[in-house]
Design an enzyme around this catalytic site. Structure first.
Site, PDB file in Angstrom:
ATOM      1  N   PHE A 168      -9.237  -6.264 -13.177  1.00 42.00           N
ATOM      2  CA  PHE A 168      -8.640  -6.681 -14.458  1.00 42.00           C
ATOM      3  C   PHE A 168      -7.233  -7.247 -14.315  1.00 42.00           C
ATOM      4  O   PHE A 168      -6.751  -7.926 -15.221  1.00 42.00           O
ATOM      5  CB  PHE A 168      -8.612  -5.497 -15.441  1.00 42.00           C
ATOM      6  CG  PHE A 168      -7.480  -4.523 -15.192  1.00 42.00           C
ATOM      7  CD1 PHE A 168      -6.201  -4.797 -15.674  1.00 42.00           C
ATOM      8  CD2 PHE A 168      -7.668  -3.350 -14.475  1.00 42.00           C
ATOM      9  CE1 PHE A 168      -5.144  -3.914 -15.434  1.00 42.00           C
ATOM     10  CE2 PHE A 168      -6.629  -2.475 -14.233  1.00 42.00           C
ATOM     11  CZ  PHE A 168      -5.361  -2.754 -14.699  1.00 42.00           C
ATOM     12  N   LYS A 192     -18.382 -12.400 -10.803  1.00 39.34           N
ATOM     13  CA  LYS A 192     -18.482 -11.316 -11.792  1.00 39.34           C
ATOM     14  C   LYS A 192     -17.048 -10.858 -12.063  1.00 39.34           C
ATOM     15  O   LYS A 192     -16.489 -10.055 -11.335  1.00 39.34           O
ATOM     16  CB  LYS A 192     -19.312 -10.166 -11.208  1.00 39.34           C
ATOM     17  CG  LYS A 192     -19.989  -9.274 -12.240  1.00 39.34           C
ATOM     18  CD  LYS A 192     -19.075  -8.615 -13.234  1.00 39.34           C
ATOM     19  CE  LYS A 192     -18.437  -7.352 -12.721  1.00 39.34           C
ATOM     20  NZ  LYS A 192     -17.490  -6.757 -13.700  1.00 39.34           N
ATOM     21  N   GLU A 195     -14.951  -7.058 -16.814  1.00 36.45           N
ATOM     22  CA  GLU A 195     -15.383  -7.153 -18.210  1.00 36.45           C
ATOM     23  C   GLU A 195     -14.212  -6.958 -19.175  1.00 36.45           C
ATOM     24  O   GLU A 195     -14.319  -7.235 -20.364  1.00 36.45           O
ATOM     25  CB  GLU A 195     -16.509  -6.146 -18.502  1.00 36.45           C
ATOM     26  CG  GLU A 195     -16.148  -4.676 -18.343  1.00 36.45           C
ATOM     27  CD  GLU A 195     -16.242  -4.167 -16.899  1.00 36.45           C
ATOM     28  OE1 GLU A 195     -15.922  -4.925 -15.962  1.00 36.45           O
ATOM     29  OE2 GLU A 195     -16.624  -3.001 -16.733  1.00 36.45           O
ATOM     30  N   SER A 245     -10.665  -1.232  -7.180  1.00 32.52           N
ATOM     31  CA  SER A 245     -10.227   0.090  -6.719  1.00 32.52           C
ATOM     32  C   SER A 245     -10.927   0.472  -5.414  1.00 32.52           C
ATOM     33  O   SER A 245     -12.005  -0.046  -5.095  1.00 32.52           O
ATOM     34  CB  SER A 245     -10.543   1.125  -7.800  1.00 32.52           C
ATOM     35  OG  SER A 245     -11.948   1.193  -7.985  1.00 32.52           O
ATOM     36  N   CYS A 300      -1.572  -4.329  -7.130  1.00 30.78           N
ATOM     37  CA  CYS A 300      -1.862  -3.600  -5.889  1.00 30.78           C
ATOM     38  C   CYS A 300      -0.688  -3.696  -4.926  1.00 30.78           C
ATOM     39  O   CYS A 300      -0.647  -2.986  -3.936  1.00 30.78           O
ATOM     40  CB  CYS A 300      -3.120  -4.141  -5.241  1.00 30.78           C
ATOM     41  SG  CYS A 300      -2.912  -5.809  -4.628  1.00 30.78           S
ATOM     42  N   GLU A 392      -2.932   6.706  -6.499  1.00 31.39           N
ATOM     43  CA  GLU A 392      -2.545   5.446  -7.134  1.00 31.39           C
ATOM     44  C   GLU A 392      -2.373   5.674  -8.639  1.00 31.39           C
ATOM     45  O   GLU A 392      -3.336   5.989  -9.335  1.00 31.39           O
ATOM     46  CB  GLU A 392      -3.621   4.377  -6.885  1.00 31.39           C
ATOM     47  CG  GLU A 392      -3.242   3.019  -7.445  1.00 31.39           C
ATOM     48  CD  GLU A 392      -4.247   1.916  -7.098  1.00 31.39           C
ATOM     49  OE1 GLU A 392      -5.463   2.183  -7.050  1.00 31.39           O
ATOM     50  OE2 GLU A 392      -3.783   0.774  -6.883  1.00 31.39           O
TER      51      GLU A 392
END
Ligand code: NAD
Length: 501
Positions: A168, A192, A195, A245, A300, A392
């Site tokens: 995302f 992909k 979402e 992730s 990240c 994280e």
């Protein structure tokens, strides 16, 4: 595709004001399609905490339709000269520059970044597109006369149908870590997107079409885990890159590899910054504050743990002062969703209850009345066993761990499972080299808090931050999306050949 399709998608937001978006559909063989199930997922604008649109919630049948379309397109695309394939990305770069504001507002609306951050992320995406456009000048292959009359050459040829799965936090930039090398490499692609932020991939579809990419070379299948699993299992797909992730990355890597695919999965991170007493106070303070608060810590490459070596209190104080000046909603955007906001708050509350001192508390700060927010937060005297130091957090939180020596700091950095980035702040070249050579991280910064390698250098971490070989960007990306054919030739001149003179 309907020639007027572009008119169906007016991405005309030009401010933070809430706006509804058109339904986000799949792109299959050049046609915008709903999921076969007809189901959708709500997409929220995180700044406002309101549903801005709906995205197709697809399954295995939609993946199969996209793969079939891609396989058909790949047959022709692989034979288009690389120079022409690269030219599509040259035009894409121009179109992205033309639509820069539109793209940036789009990213800001679906992701919650500030406009400036969103724009910077699109500009970084454009750099990746430039790399793809320049591949025809670099992807020459290799050849050598290995013996008398014997020549070996390597040709990097397309795999066919390949796929990408993205997170995302960078709706346009991360897909562009993959698409240029894969498509200029001669493949057809199935993307992909997350979402939570599907509109960037949709807009890329419109721009790629305008840039002259044939239908079916870039396809988008929207949805969640079902789509990911169907991509991993589909026998026609030859390679998949994943960014997200570590938990999901490990699953995707194993599932795709079990189905015989080439896999490259970039995972999560816990980046450590080491600050020693000789560091430049001003530079370090500005840099560390920007690193842990940029994109609300949802990067990240964000600073997460500050390893404070010896007496660096003046630098810690300056970092806190710098972070205090960050304006909510203007310099610092929102958190992606309610679950993430709760998770971040949970880490802060827990660290405080375990004995950390909170020297800057962002828990009450908001950028708007609605939406999901956490302000810059600095936790001091965090111990190495607290989850705030080991897990994280993915929010604008800096955990300071006090260390007596540089060796202690390096040992703490190296004990963490991730290996995306690490940084050293110092004015000594010797100290910088000492740390750079010893930290367990794929990307190391010296006085640089977000050490993202600029193109043409490849992006990729180590250890639990990456599963697979090589980097995702740069020439490694091109190698990942192609396979080397080794051709050995030997030509014999026939004795009765007279016409050669
Ligand atoms: P995520 O792992 O939740 O999602 C990534 C993708 O996987 C999405 O497309 C999602 O739909 C899909 N997915 C989610 N759960 C799944 C499941 N159970 N099975 C199959 N697919 C699933 O990641 P995110 O929350 O979107 O992004 C944030 C994470 O991404 C952070 O950990 C961050 O560090 C990481 N990230 C890493 C890099 C890098 O270069 N290493 C870059 C950006 C983000």
């Amino acid at each position: 595709m309907n020639a007027n399709a572009d008119k169906m998608f007016p991405f005309d937001a030009r401010s933070y004001a809430f706006q509804e978006y058109v339904p986000c559909k799949n792109l299959i063989g050049g046609a915008w399609r709903d999921a076969e199930s007809g189901q959708t997922i709500a997409v929220e604008n995180p700044r406002h905490g309101r549903v801005m649109g709906h995205v197709a919630s697809s399954g295995a049948a939609d993946v199969d339709a996209a793969v079939q379309a891609a396989a058909l397109a790949a047959k022709t695309w692989r034979n288009v000269p690389i120079r022409e394939r690269g030219a599509v990305f040259y035009r894409l770069k121009e179109l992205m520059q033309r639509d820069l504001d539109e793209l940036a507002w789009l990213v800001s609306h679906e992701n919650g970044k500030t406009f400036a951050e969103a724009k910077a992320s699109v500009e970084k995406g454009i750099e990746c597109v430039e790399f793809g456009a320049s591949l025809p000048n670099m992807a020459t292959g290799e050849q050598l006369d290995v013996s008398r009359g014997v020549n070996c050459r390597i040709e990097h040829e397309a795999l066919g149908v390949v796929a990408g799965i993205t997170p995302f936090n960078f709706p346009i930039m991360v897909p562009l870590w993959m698409l240029p090398q894969a498509i200029v490499g001669g493949n057809a692609f199935v993307l992909k997107p997350s979402e939570q932020v599907p509109y960037g991939a949709m807009k890329l579809g419109l721009l790629l079409r305008e840039a002259g990419l044939p239908d079916g070379v870039y396809n988008v299948v929207n949805g969640g885990a079902d789509v990911v699993n169907a991509l991993c299992d589909h026998p026609t797909i030859k390679a998949i890159a994943f960014v997200g992730s570590t938990r999901v990355g490990k699953h995707v890597y194993a599932r795709g590899a079990a189905a015989g695919k080439s896999m490259l999965c970039l995972g999560g991170a816990k980046n450590h910054l080491i600050v020693v007493p000789d560091a430049d106070v001003k530079l370090t303070a500005a840099n560390v504050a920007a690193s842990f608060t940029g994109c609300a810590g949802q990067r990240c490459m964000a600073a997460s743990v500050l390893l404070a070596v010896g007496d660096v209190d003046p630098i810690v104080n300056a970092i806190v002062e710098e972070a205090k000046s960050i304006r909510m909603g203007k310099d610092l955007g929102s958190i992606i969703n309610e679950v993430s906001e709760k998770r971040i708050r949970g880490y802060i509350d827990q660290a405080v209850s375990l004995g950390a001192s909170i020297v800057l508390d962002g828990r009450a700060q908001r950028g708007e009345e609605s939406g999901y927010w956490v302000g810059p937060t600095v936790l001091d005297h965090v111990s190495t066993t607290m989850p705030a130091a080991t897990q994280e957090i993915f929010g604008p939180v800096l955990s300071i761990v006090r260390c007596k020596t540089l060796e202690d700091a390096i040992a703490i950095e190296n004990a963490n499972a991730y290996g995306n980035a690490a940084c050293i702040y110092t004015t000594s070249g010797a100290v910088a080299d000492y740390v750079t050579e010893r930290v367990e991280a794929g990307m190391v910064g010296v006085n640089v808090g977000v050490p993202v390698p600029r193109e043409p250098f490849g992006f990729g971490g180590w250890n639990d931050s990456k599963f697979g070989t090589g980097n995702i960007t740069g020439m490694d990306g091109y190698r990942f999306w192609t396979r080397p054919r080794k051709v050995t030739t030997k030509w014999a001149i026939q004795k009765d050949t007279t016409w050669m003179g």
